[in-house]
Scaffold this active site. Structure first.
Site, PDB file in Angstrom:
ATOM      1  N   ASN A 187       0.804  -1.226   0.000  1.00 37.17           N
ATOM      2  CA  ASN A 187       0.000   0.000   0.000  1.00 37.17           C
ATOM      3  C   ASN A 187       0.837   1.276   0.000  1.00 37.17           C
ATOM      4  OD1 ASN A 187       1.025  -0.084   2.580  1.00 37.17           O
ATOM      5  ND2 ASN A 187      -0.945   0.047   3.625  1.00 37.17           N
ATOM      6  N   LYS A 188       2.151   1.160  -0.064  1.00 42.07           N
ATOM      7  CA  LYS A 188       3.013   2.344   0.036  1.00 42.07           C
ATOM      8  C   LYS A 188       3.115   3.075  -1.298  1.00 42.07           C
ATOM      9  CE  LYS A 188       3.893   1.920   4.401  1.00 42.07           C
ATOM     10  NZ  LYS A 188       2.983   0.813   4.726  1.00 42.07           N
ATOM     11  N   ILE A 189       3.746   4.245  -1.279  1.00 46.41           N
ATOM     12  CA  ILE A 189       3.770   5.112  -2.460  1.00 46.41           C
ATOM     13  C   ILE A 189       4.532   4.463  -3.609  1.00 46.41           C
ATOM     14  CG2 ILE A 189       5.803   6.458  -1.740  1.00 46.41           C
ATOM     15  CD1 ILE A 189       4.141   8.944  -2.795  1.00 46.41           C
TER      16      ILE A 189
END
Length: 371
Positions: A187-189
């Protein structure tokens, strides 16, 4: 039912940069936790953020664990941690059999409050390390925090899992403390599906963490181990994905900022709505667009209305000192983190969101004020 809109979901870059490095890993048969991609990902990320050295690991949690170990944290040591964070910040403290003490937030940054931190040092002068989090891509007030920590001569670990691409006074978060960590969870950038990075200007300690992360195998012809080891290294295939994702980091940050500005423009005038703070010294990546609601419409109302339309949202992190597992540990501060939890909500912030999708979100939310 319409397509599901996610809070923040993983995806390959549109340009397909990752495939080049993945193909190379398979062609050369370097699938294990070593290889050119691992070496180059470490170099490329360190160069991107301005750090001297980096170790590619299996997760951000593993990076915090090894940072604590590198900082000399042992059984019974006290470690200051922000209370408003995800449990992965604190779990490694327990792995080391150390004692977390939770520090409140402030409204100016949503991060560790320097005043509460100073108060904690007065109460617990013998502290081994301080973990600072940059929540949702917002930078903590690092000048004040580093001044306090340097005065008390304590190691600082920056949990920048959510803030890759965020700047504090023109400098990347994760580069102020003795150690910085990043996460490439799904879910990170940018994502490698799972993985993390430990960075530091202390090249010797980074080399040591690589040793620990590969089962502490000694330099010997036979398998020999003189220290406890961990299976924490990143694989060459995963690192290849990371190298490709790193090329689109700036584009992702730009889109995250666009999403927040869209929400602020459309929802900012609604009664009781206040968006995550912005400071002149902070250039956030706005990993998740978040706001607080202090009127008749409550966060649960928004979450349930969005959920009915197959749209994902969530509350702000529940403070650690309110969690069943961690409530036995001390907390220093007032009620800022609790209020942010009670009133906060994270809106859909996926970089794949179109204007049409964003309009769909805001129309549902606006409808709650028209009842």
């Amino acid at each position: 039912m319409k397509d599901r809109l996610f809070l923040s979901s993983p995806h390959m870059s549109d340009e397909g940069y990752e495939m080049e490095y993945i193909k190379e890993a398979f062609d050369t048969n370097w699938i294990a936790p070593l290889g050119e991609n691992v070496d180059q990902f470490e170099i490329e990320l360190a160069n991107k953020i301005g750090s001297k050295a980096a170790a590619a690991l299996s997760s951000g949690t593993a990076a915090i664990h090894l940072a604590l170990k590198a900082a000399g944290v042992e059984e019974g040591d006290i470690v200051f941690c922000p209370t408003l964070t995800f449990s992965a910040t604190v779990n490694p403290v327990i792995y080391q059999k150390a004692i977390p003490v939770f520090i409140d937030s402030d409204y100016e940054t949503w991060n560790m409050c320097p005043n509460a931190l100073e108060e904690a040092f007065e109460k617990y002068p013998e502290v081994k390390a301080v973990i600072v989090v940059h929540l949702y891509g917002l930078s903590a007030d690092m000048d004040k925090i580093m001044e306090i920590c340097n005065k008390h001569k304590v190691a600082v670990i920056e949990d920048a899992a959510e803030s890759l691409g965020t700047y504090y006074k023109g400098r990347h978060t994760g580069t102020f403390g003795d150690y910085g960590i990043f996460s490439f969870n799904g879910n990170k950038i940018i994502t490698t599906s799972g993985g993390g990075m430990l960075v530091s200007n202390n090249e010797e300690r980074i080399a040591k963490t690589r040793f620990w992360a590969t089962q502490s195998r000694d330099q010997a012809r036979h398998y020999q181990h003189s220290e406890l080891g961990f299976n924490y290294r990143m694989s060459n295939v995963v690192a290849g994905i990371g190298r490709g994702q790193l090329k689109v980091l700036d584009k992702r940050v730009e889109k995250k900022n666009y999403i927040l500005e869209f929400y602020k423009r459309e929802l900012g005038e609604l009664d009781g709505v206040e968006f995550m703070p912005s400071n002149e010294w902070d250039k956030p990546n706005y990993w998740l667009s978040s706001m607080t609601l202090n009127g008749n419409v409550r966060p649960i109302d928004v979450m349930e209305a969005l959920e009915k339309e197959n749209i994902e949202s969530r509350p702000v992190w529940k403070p650690m000192h309110l969690q069943p597992f961690f409530e036995k540990y001390d907390f220093v501060g007032t009620d800022v983190s609790e209020k942010l939890f009670e009133n906060g909500i994270c809106l859909p912030s996926d970089t794949k969101l179109t204007d049409e999708s964003l309009e769909r979100v805001v129309e549902i939310i606006k409808g709650l004020w028209e009842r």
